[in-house]
Scaffold this active site. Structure first.
Site, PDB file in Angstrom:
ATOM      1  CB  ILE A  60      -0.955  -0.019   1.202  1.00 36.18           C
ATOM      2  CG1 ILE A  60      -1.930  -1.201   1.092  1.00 36.18           C
ATOM      3  CG2 ILE A  60      -1.734   1.297   1.300  1.00 36.18           C
ATOM      4  CD1 ILE A  60      -2.753  -1.448   2.347  1.00 36.18           C
ATOM      5  CB  SER A 109      15.833  -2.833   4.180  1.00 36.51           C
ATOM      6  OG  SER A 109      14.865  -3.575   3.450  1.00 36.51           O
ATOM      7  CE  LYS A 125      -1.648  -2.368  11.495  1.00 40.60           C
ATOM      8  NZ  LYS A 125      -1.063  -1.105  10.984  1.00 40.60           N
ATOM      9  CB  ALA A 172       6.038   0.884   9.123  1.00 41.67           C
ATOM     10  CB  SER A 175      -6.080  -3.962  10.032  1.00 45.73           C
ATOM     11  OG  SER A 175      -6.615  -5.203   9.595  1.00 45.73           O
ATOM     12  CE1 TYR A 214      -0.987  -6.162  10.880  1.00 42.92           C
ATOM     13  CE2 TYR A 214      -3.322  -6.712  10.838  1.00 42.92           C
ATOM     14  CZ  TYR A 214      -2.259  -5.971  10.367  1.00 42.92           C
ATOM     15  OH  TYR A 214      -2.469  -5.028   9.384  1.00 42.92           O
ATOM     16  CG  ASP A 257      13.692  -1.129  12.322  1.00 46.43           C
ATOM     17  OD1 ASP A 257      12.763  -0.857  13.108  1.00 46.43           O
ATOM     18  OD2 ASP A 257      13.969  -2.303  11.976  1.00 46.43           O
ATOM     19  NE  ARG A 275      -6.072 -17.436   8.846  1.00 47.63           N
ATOM     20  CZ  ARG A 275      -5.991 -16.129   8.629  1.00 47.63           C
ATOM     21  NH1 ARG A 275      -4.818 -15.548   8.595  1.00 47.63           N
ATOM     22  NH2 ARG A 275      -7.091 -15.421   8.462  1.00 47.63           N
ATOM     23  CG  LEU A 276      -5.870 -19.806  17.492  1.00 50.24           C
ATOM     24  CD1 LEU A 276      -6.757 -20.797  18.245  1.00 50.24           C
ATOM     25  CD2 LEU A 276      -4.532 -19.633  18.217  1.00 50.24           C
TER      26      LEU A 276
END
Length: 330
Positions: free
Chosen positions: A16, A37, A150, A80, A123, A146, A57, A269-270
Protein backbone atom coordinates in the site's frame (compact mmCIF):
# COMPACT_ATOMS: atom_id res chain seq x y z
CA UNK A 1 -4.83 21.62 3.92
CA UNK A 2 -4.22 22.18 0.24
CA UNK A 3 -1.76 20.27 -1.93
CA UNK A 4 1.10 20.42 -2.67
CA UNK A 5 2.34 19.88 0.89
CA UNK A 6 5.22 18.11 2.63
CA UNK A 7 4.34 14.53 3.52
CA UNK A 8 6.22 11.56 4.95
CA UNK A 9 5.18 7.97 4.23
CA UNK A 10 6.41 5.42 6.78
CA UNK A 11 6.56 1.98 5.16
CA UNK A 12 6.81 3.54 1.72
CA UNK A 13 8.15 0.54 -0.20
CA UNK A 14 5.42 -1.84 0.95
CA UNK A 15 2.34 -2.83 -1.01
CA UNK A 16 0.00 0.00 0.00
CA UNK A 17 2.80 2.42 0.88
CA UNK A 18 4.38 2.28 -2.57
CA UNK A 19 1.06 3.01 -4.30
CA UNK A 20 0.39 5.90 -1.92
CA UNK A 21 3.90 7.32 -2.36
CA UNK A 22 3.57 7.22 -6.14
CA UNK A 23 0.19 8.97 -6.04
CA UNK A 24 1.41 11.69 -3.68
CA UNK A 25 4.52 12.34 -5.79
CA UNK A 26 2.41 12.54 -8.94
CA UNK A 27 0.09 15.06 -7.25
CA UNK A 28 2.97 17.48 -6.67
CA UNK A 29 3.44 16.84 -2.95
CA UNK A 30 6.99 16.90 -1.56
CA UNK A 31 7.41 13.34 -0.30
CA UNK A 32 9.83 11.69 2.08
CA UNK A 33 9.61 7.91 1.60
CA UNK A 34 10.87 5.98 4.64
CA UNK A 35 11.42 2.21 4.68
CA UNK A 36 13.28 -0.23 6.91
CA UNK A 37 15.56 -1.33 4.06
CA UNK A 38 16.15 -1.00 0.33
CA UNK A 39 14.96 -4.56 -0.36
CA UNK A 40 11.69 -3.49 -2.00
CA UNK A 41 12.85 -0.16 -3.39
CA UNK A 42 11.99 -1.37 -6.89
CA UNK A 43 8.36 -0.75 -5.87
CA UNK A 44 9.15 2.96 -6.13
CA UNK A 45 10.90 2.77 -9.49
CA UNK A 46 8.13 4.79 -11.10
CA UNK A 47 8.84 7.82 -8.88
CA UNK A 48 12.63 7.80 -8.70
CA UNK A 49 13.70 11.43 -8.69
CA UNK A 50 10.23 12.62 -7.61
CA UNK A 51 10.67 11.98 -3.87
CA UNK A 52 13.32 11.63 -1.19
CA UNK A 53 14.11 8.21 0.25
CA UNK A 54 15.55 7.32 3.65
CA UNK A 55 16.29 3.98 5.29
CA UNK A 56 15.07 3.82 8.87
CA UNK A 57 13.69 1.10 11.09
CA UNK A 58 10.89 2.51 13.23
CA UNK A 59 12.62 0.86 16.17
CA UNK A 60 15.35 3.50 15.82
CA UNK A 61 13.69 6.40 17.60
CA UNK A 62 16.64 8.79 17.35
CA UNK A 63 17.16 8.42 13.61
CA UNK A 64 13.43 8.61 12.94
CA UNK A 65 13.13 11.82 14.90
CA UNK A 66 16.16 13.31 13.15
CA UNK A 67 14.71 12.48 9.71
CA UNK A 68 11.29 13.96 10.41
CA UNK A 69 12.63 17.07 12.12
CA UNK A 70 14.95 17.66 9.16
CA UNK A 71 12.16 17.16 6.60
CA UNK A 72 9.30 18.83 8.49
CA UNK A 73 6.24 17.00 7.13
CA UNK A 74 2.81 18.55 7.51
CA UNK A 75 1.29 15.08 7.11
CA UNK A 76 2.62 11.68 8.18
CA UNK A 77 1.13 8.48 6.78
CA UNK A 78 2.00 5.52 8.99
CA UNK A 79 1.86 2.21 7.08
CA UNK A 80 4.73 0.27 8.65
CA UNK A 81 3.74 -2.80 10.65
CA UNK A 82 4.63 -6.39 11.30
CA UNK A 83 2.37 -8.61 9.14
CA UNK A 84 -0.38 -10.89 10.40
CA UNK A 85 0.94 -14.46 10.51
CA UNK A 86 0.66 -17.77 12.33
CA UNK A 87 0.49 -17.16 16.06
CA UNK A 88 3.48 -17.82 18.30
CA UNK A 89 5.20 -16.01 21.14
CA UNK A 90 7.70 -14.70 18.59
CA UNK A 91 4.84 -13.34 16.46
CA UNK A 92 3.37 -11.63 19.52
CA UNK A 93 6.71 -10.02 20.39
CA UNK A 94 7.24 -8.78 16.82
CA UNK A 95 3.74 -7.29 16.62
CA UNK A 96 4.21 -5.48 19.92
CA UNK A 97 7.67 -4.22 18.87
CA UNK A 98 6.61 -2.84 15.49
CA UNK A 99 2.94 -2.00 15.93
CA UNK A 100 3.14 -0.46 19.40
CA UNK A 101 6.73 0.43 20.35
CA UNK A 102 7.63 1.40 16.78
CA UNK A 103 4.39 3.33 16.37
CA UNK A 104 5.15 5.24 19.57
CA UNK A 105 8.50 6.30 18.08
CA UNK A 106 6.76 7.54 14.93
CA UNK A 107 4.11 9.44 16.91
CA UNK A 108 6.76 11.10 19.06
CA UNK A 109 8.87 12.07 16.06
CA UNK A 110 5.85 13.45 14.19
CA UNK A 111 4.62 15.52 17.12
CA UNK A 112 8.13 16.84 17.86
CA UNK A 113 8.54 18.25 14.33
CA UNK A 114 5.17 19.98 14.24
CA UNK A 115 3.24 17.55 12.03
CA UNK A 116 -0.36 18.72 11.69
CA UNK A 117 -1.97 15.44 10.63
CA UNK A 118 -1.14 11.80 11.35
CA UNK A 119 -2.93 9.17 9.24
CA UNK A 120 -2.83 5.72 10.82
CA UNK A 121 -2.90 2.66 8.58
CA UNK A 122 -5.30 0.48 10.54
CA UNK A 123 -7.04 -2.81 9.70
CA UNK A 124 -10.56 -4.20 9.57
CA UNK A 125 -9.16 -7.17 11.50
CA UNK A 126 -9.61 -5.20 14.72
CA UNK A 127 -13.31 -6.17 14.51
CA UNK A 128 -12.51 -9.89 14.52
CA UNK A 129 -15.67 -11.97 14.55
CA UNK A 130 -17.88 -9.21 15.95
CA UNK A 131 -21.08 -8.42 14.08
CA UNK A 132 -20.81 -6.84 10.62
CA UNK A 133 -20.89 -4.43 8.89
CA UNK A 134 -17.74 -2.66 10.04
CA UNK A 135 -17.92 1.05 10.73
CA UNK A 136 -16.90 3.44 13.48
CA UNK A 137 -18.53 2.40 16.72
CA UNK A 138 -18.97 -1.23 15.63
CA UNK A 139 -17.72 -3.78 18.20
CA UNK A 140 -14.00 -4.61 18.16
CA UNK A 141 -12.99 -8.14 19.14
CA UNK A 142 -9.48 -8.69 17.73
CA UNK A 143 -8.60 -12.36 17.29
CA UNK A 144 -4.86 -12.16 16.53
CA UNK A 145 -1.81 -10.49 18.03
CA UNK A 146 -1.62 -8.36 14.87
CA UNK A 147 -5.19 -7.13 15.32
CA UNK A 148 -4.76 -6.61 19.07
CA UNK A 149 -1.69 -4.45 18.42
CA UNK A 150 -3.47 -2.52 15.64
CA UNK A 151 -6.42 -1.70 17.88
CA UNK A 152 -4.15 -0.67 20.74
CA UNK A 153 -2.14 1.39 18.26
CA UNK A 154 -5.18 3.47 17.35
CA UNK A 155 -5.89 4.05 21.05
CA UNK A 156 -2.29 5.24 21.51
CA UNK A 157 -2.63 7.47 18.45
CA UNK A 158 -5.73 9.13 19.90
CA UNK A 159 -3.97 9.56 23.25
CA UNK A 160 -1.06 11.35 21.57
CA UNK A 161 -3.55 13.55 19.72
CA UNK A 162 -5.08 14.58 23.03
CA UNK A 163 -1.61 15.21 24.48
CA UNK A 164 -0.20 17.23 21.58
CA UNK A 165 -3.07 18.58 19.48
CA UNK A 166 -1.86 16.71 16.39
CA UNK A 167 -4.86 15.67 14.31
CA UNK A 168 -5.24 11.94 13.70
CA UNK A 169 -7.31 9.68 11.43
CA UNK A 170 -7.51 5.89 11.20
CA UNK A 171 -8.31 4.13 7.93
CA UNK A 172 -9.48 0.52 8.35
CA UNK A 173 -9.51 -1.22 4.97
CA UNK A 174 -10.96 -4.62 4.27
CA UNK A 175 -8.97 -7.26 2.32
CA UNK A 176 -6.88 -5.10 -0.03
CA UNK A 177 -5.44 -6.45 -3.27
CA UNK A 178 -3.71 -5.19 -6.40
CA UNK A 179 -0.34 -4.99 -8.13
CA UNK A 180 2.66 -5.54 -5.84
CA UNK A 181 0.50 -7.31 -3.25
CA UNK A 182 2.03 -9.74 -0.76
CA UNK A 183 1.11 -13.41 -0.55
CA UNK A 184 -2.69 -13.75 -0.31
CA UNK A 185 -5.58 -15.80 -1.68
CA UNK A 186 -5.18 -14.39 -5.19
CA UNK A 187 -1.52 -15.38 -5.30
CA UNK A 188 -2.34 -18.81 -3.87
CA UNK A 189 -5.01 -19.52 -6.49
CA UNK A 190 -2.69 -18.43 -9.27
CA UNK A 191 0.06 -20.71 -7.97
CA UNK A 192 -2.36 -23.65 -7.75
CA UNK A 193 -3.45 -23.14 -11.35
CA UNK A 194 0.12 -22.95 -12.63
CA UNK A 195 1.07 -26.08 -10.68
CA UNK A 196 -2.11 -27.88 -11.84
CA UNK A 197 -3.13 -28.76 -8.31
CA UNK A 198 -6.47 -28.31 -6.50
CA UNK A 199 -7.25 -25.19 -4.49
CA UNK A 200 -7.41 -26.33 -0.87
CA UNK A 201 -9.30 -23.92 1.39
CA UNK A 202 -9.38 -23.46 5.13
CA UNK A 203 -13.14 -23.24 5.09
CA UNK A 204 -14.52 -21.34 2.10
CA UNK A 205 -17.71 -19.96 3.58
CA UNK A 206 -15.85 -16.99 5.11
CA UNK A 207 -16.76 -13.67 3.54
CA UNK A 208 -14.52 -10.82 2.48
CA UNK A 209 -15.07 -7.37 0.96
CA UNK A 210 -12.17 -7.05 -1.54
CA UNK A 211 -10.87 -3.51 -1.98
CA UNK A 212 -8.65 -2.56 -4.91
CA UNK A 213 -5.49 -0.80 -3.76
CA UNK A 214 -5.88 2.33 -5.90
CA UNK A 215 -9.36 2.87 -4.45
CA UNK A 216 -7.83 2.68 -0.97
CA UNK A 217 -5.18 5.21 -2.00
CA UNK A 218 -8.01 7.54 -3.06
CA UNK A 219 -9.16 7.51 0.56
CA UNK A 220 -5.68 8.13 1.97
CA UNK A 221 -5.06 11.17 -0.22
CA UNK A 222 -8.55 12.53 0.52
CA UNK A 223 -7.95 12.74 4.28
CA UNK A 224 -5.97 16.04 4.39
CA UNK A 225 -8.65 17.75 2.29
CA UNK A 226 -11.47 16.64 4.62
CA UNK A 227 -11.01 17.95 8.18
CA UNK A 228 -14.40 16.51 9.06
CA UNK A 229 -12.65 13.13 9.02
CA UNK A 230 -10.18 14.10 11.75
CA UNK A 231 -10.44 12.03 14.90
CA UNK A 232 -12.38 9.23 13.24
CA UNK A 233 -11.69 5.56 12.47
CA UNK A 234 -13.08 4.99 8.97
CA UNK A 235 -13.95 1.59 7.52
CA UNK A 236 -13.39 1.01 3.81
CA UNK A 237 -14.49 -1.89 1.62
CA UNK A 238 -14.86 -2.70 -2.04
CA UNK A 239 -18.64 -2.75 -1.82
CA UNK A 240 -19.20 -6.47 -2.40
CA UNK A 241 -19.36 -9.10 0.32
CA UNK A 242 -18.29 -12.40 -1.22
CA UNK A 243 -17.41 -15.84 0.15
CA UNK A 244 -13.85 -17.08 -0.19
CA UNK A 245 -15.06 -19.90 -2.44
CA UNK A 246 -16.85 -17.41 -4.71
CA UNK A 247 -13.76 -15.22 -4.73
CA UNK A 248 -11.70 -18.21 -5.92
CA UNK A 249 -14.17 -18.66 -8.78
CA UNK A 250 -13.84 -14.98 -9.70
CA UNK A 251 -10.05 -15.28 -9.72
CA UNK A 252 -10.23 -18.33 -11.98
CA UNK A 253 -12.64 -16.52 -14.30
CA UNK A 254 -10.28 -13.53 -14.50
CA UNK A 255 -7.46 -15.92 -15.41
CA UNK A 256 -9.61 -17.78 -17.94
CA UNK A 257 -8.65 -21.03 -16.25
CA UNK A 258 -10.26 -23.91 -14.37
CA UNK A 259 -9.25 -25.70 -11.18
CA UNK A 260 -10.84 -27.89 -8.56
CA UNK A 261 -11.81 -25.98 -5.40
CA UNK A 262 -11.90 -28.15 -2.29
CA UNK A 263 -13.66 -26.19 0.46
CA UNK A 264 -13.04 -27.05 4.11
CA UNK A 265 -10.19 -29.38 3.10
CA UNK A 266 -7.75 -27.73 5.50
CA UNK A 267 -8.32 -26.89 9.18
CA UNK A 268 -9.10 -23.20 9.78
CA UNK A 269 -6.59 -20.90 11.39
CA UNK A 270 -6.85 -20.28 15.12
CA UNK A 271 -7.52 -16.61 14.36
CA UNK A 272 -9.88 -17.06 11.39
CA UNK A 273 -12.41 -14.28 10.73
CA UNK A 274 -15.63 -15.75 9.33
CA UNK A 275 -17.47 -12.66 8.16
CA UNK A 276 -15.96 -9.34 7.15
CA UNK A 277 -17.38 -6.43 5.18
CA UNK A 278 -17.58 -2.66 5.56
CA UNK A 279 -20.35 -0.12 5.67
CA UNK A 280 -18.84 2.64 3.51
CA UNK A 281 -21.26 5.34 4.66
CA UNK A 282 -18.73 6.92 7.06
CA UNK A 283 -16.17 7.13 4.26
CA UNK A 284 -18.75 8.78 2.01
CA UNK A 285 -19.81 11.27 4.69
CA UNK A 286 -16.34 12.20 5.93
CA UNK A 287 -14.16 11.75 2.83
CA UNK A 288 -16.58 11.91 -0.10
CA UNK A 289 -15.22 8.44 -0.92
CA UNK A 290 -16.69 5.35 -2.50
CA UNK A 291 -14.95 2.44 -4.27
CA UNK A 292 -14.71 2.81 -8.05
CA UNK A 293 -13.12 -0.45 -9.21
CA UNK A 294 -15.23 -3.57 -9.73
CA UNK A 295 -13.88 -6.87 -8.47
CA UNK A 296 -13.55 -8.24 -11.99
CA UNK A 297 -11.63 -5.17 -13.21
CA UNK A 298 -9.41 -5.15 -10.14
CA UNK A 299 -8.58 -8.85 -10.53
CA UNK A 300 -7.75 -8.33 -14.19
CA UNK A 301 -5.30 -5.54 -13.33
CA UNK A 302 -3.78 -7.53 -10.49
CA UNK A 303 -3.30 -10.75 -12.41
CA UNK A 304 -1.84 -8.86 -15.36
CA UNK A 305 0.97 -7.67 -13.10
CA UNK A 306 2.02 -11.15 -11.99
CA UNK A 307 3.99 -12.03 -15.11
CA UNK A 308 7.71 -11.54 -14.79
CA UNK A 309 8.07 -11.21 -11.04
CA UNK A 310 8.75 -13.73 -8.26
CA UNK A 311 5.64 -14.94 -6.48
CA UNK A 312 5.30 -13.67 -2.90
CA UNK A 313 5.68 -16.17 -0.07
CA UNK A 314 3.38 -16.55 2.94
CA UNK A 315 4.33 -14.36 5.90
CA UNK A 316 4.75 -17.46 8.08
CA UNK A 317 6.53 -19.62 5.50
CA UNK A 318 9.80 -19.45 7.38
CA UNK A 319 11.53 -18.31 4.18
CA UNK A 320 12.59 -14.78 3.29
CA UNK A 321 10.52 -12.92 0.72
CA UNK A 322 12.31 -12.80 -2.64
CA UNK A 323 14.24 -9.60 -3.14
CA UNK A 324 13.20 -7.76 -6.29
CA UNK A 325 16.35 -5.68 -6.41
CA UNK A 326 18.48 -3.33 -4.39
CA UNK A 327 17.34 -0.37 -6.44
CA UNK A 328 18.40 3.22 -5.79
CA UNK A 329 16.91 6.14 -3.92
CA UNK A 330 13.80 7.62 -5.46
Amino acid sequence: MKTPYRVAVIGATGFIGSHLTARLAASGATVLAIARSRARLENLSGVWGACEFAECDIGDAARLRWLLEKFGPAVVYHLASHPDAKESFDQIRKCLAADLAGLTHVLEAASSCGTKLFVYGDSSKVHGNAACPHREGAPTEPESSYAIAKLAGWQLTKLVSAMTGMQVVSLRPEFTYGPRQAYNLIVYVQQCVLAERPILLQGGSQTRDPLYVEDLVDAFVAVPEHPESFGHAISLGGGQEITVTELCREILAAMGRHAVIEAASEPPRLTEIWRSYADNSDALDWLGWRPKTSLREGLRKTLGEFAGRPAPLPADSGKPAPLIGAGKSC
